[in-house]
Design an enzyme around this catalytic site. Structure first.
Site, PDB file in Angstrom:
ATOM      1  N   VAL A  17       0.812  -1.220   0.000  1.00  0.00           N
ATOM      2  CA  VAL A  17       0.000   0.000   0.000  1.00  0.00           C
ATOM      3  C   VAL A  17       0.843   1.267   0.000  1.00  0.00           C
ATOM      4  CG1 VAL A  17      -1.959  -1.113   1.124  1.00  0.00           C
ATOM      5  CG2 VAL A  17      -0.226   0.040   2.525  1.00  0.00           C
ATOM      6  N   TYR A  55       2.330   4.973  16.188  1.00  0.00           N
ATOM      7  CA  TYR A  55       1.083   4.224  15.933  1.00  0.00           C
ATOM      8  C   TYR A  55      -0.124   5.090  16.277  1.00  0.00           C
ATOM      9  CZ  TYR A  55      -2.354   0.443  16.374  1.00  0.00           C
ATOM     10  OH  TYR A  55      -3.462  -0.370  16.241  1.00  0.00           O
ATOM     11  N   ALA A  96      -0.360   8.392  16.720  1.00  0.00           N
ATOM     12  CA  ALA A  96      -0.463   9.602  15.904  1.00  0.00           C
ATOM     13  C   ALA A  96      -1.112   9.304  14.565  1.00  0.00           C
ATOM     14  CB  ALA A  96       0.920  10.215  15.705  1.00  0.00           C
TER      15      ALA A  96
END
Length: 241
Positions: A44, A136, A138
């Site tokens: 991704v 993580y 944030a």
């Protein structure tokens, strides 16, 4: 249905398995339910991969109705002062840039069909914070803002966007986090779990199926007038939520 993952291997219950083989197993399981499915390789964080994935999906099914952004990474899950810029960047690329590129690629196709559903997988880290998970947390907070923006901007096109926010779910990634915390604290994994689950009303971790049921609800006809929400799947964290 399309299932996709990055190339590579993962350790499950002490055994190393290729992600490709796991995807093929999932395809077989879906097809046993009389539904067609294909597996695709997808990073991704790569725009080329994202566009190729959507093109292959359109070629196979001629439409995109639902997008579930579920790619994850524990990069940057550490004492904040020990987190490197590279870990922060990886966390951003997987948790925010990836969902953005996927949404940009599918929204034009959803518009052609008169609507669609985008479901982003957040976390209780999207709603609060826990020490040791700076990057993580944030990014998961950012994902909530991203979901609400899509809901506001594309509701006129019949595109609904929501965030599912799992709590402690017994996945390999969650167990890896428990093991890291146990190592850092000198406690056992069971002691870490007892401590972390103490604020869960049900006092246990959930299962991946609990999250899947929430996603299915937001993807189905019963949620046709729901968009822009955060749906906690937490067993009550903190109690009462």
């Amino acid at each position: 249905m399309v299932v996709a993952d990055i190339d590579g291997e993962i350790e499950i219950a002490g055994q190393t398995k290729s992600k490709a083989s796991l995807l093929e197993g999932l395809v077989c399981e879906i097809e046993q339910g009389q539904r067609r499915a294909i597996a695709l390789k997808l990073d991704v964080t790569s725009k080329d991969d994202v566009l190729r994935c959507v093109e292959d999906t359109m070629s196979a099914f001629q439409r995109v109705d639902i997008l579930v952004n579920n790619a994850g990474s524990l990069a940057g899950s550490d004492n904040f002062l020990l987190t490197t810029p590279e870990e922060w960047q990886t966390s951003f690329q997987v948790k925010l840039l990836g969902p953005m590129m996927m949404a940009q690629a599918v929204i034009p196709e959803m518009r052609k069909m008169g609507g669609g559903r985008i479901i982003n997988i957040g976390s209780t880290g999207s709603l609060g914070a826990e020490p040791g998970f700076g990057a993580y947390t944030a990014m998961k907070h950012g994902l909530v803002g991203f979901s609400k923006t899509l809901a506001a901007e594309f509701g006129v096109d019949g595109i609904l966007c929501n965030t599912v926010c799992p709590g402690f779910i017994a996945t390999d990634m969650h167990m890896a986090a428990n093991e890291r915390l146990a190592k850092e604290s000198g406690l056992s994994v069971s002691e870490i779990q007892e401590s972390r689950y103490a604020n869960v009303a049900l006092r246990i971790a959930g299962t991946p199926n609990d999250v899947a049921e929430a996603v299915a609800y937001l993807a189905g006809p019963q949620s046709a007038y729901i968009t822009g929400i955060n749906l906690p799947v937490t067993g009550g964290v903190p109690p009462g939520i």
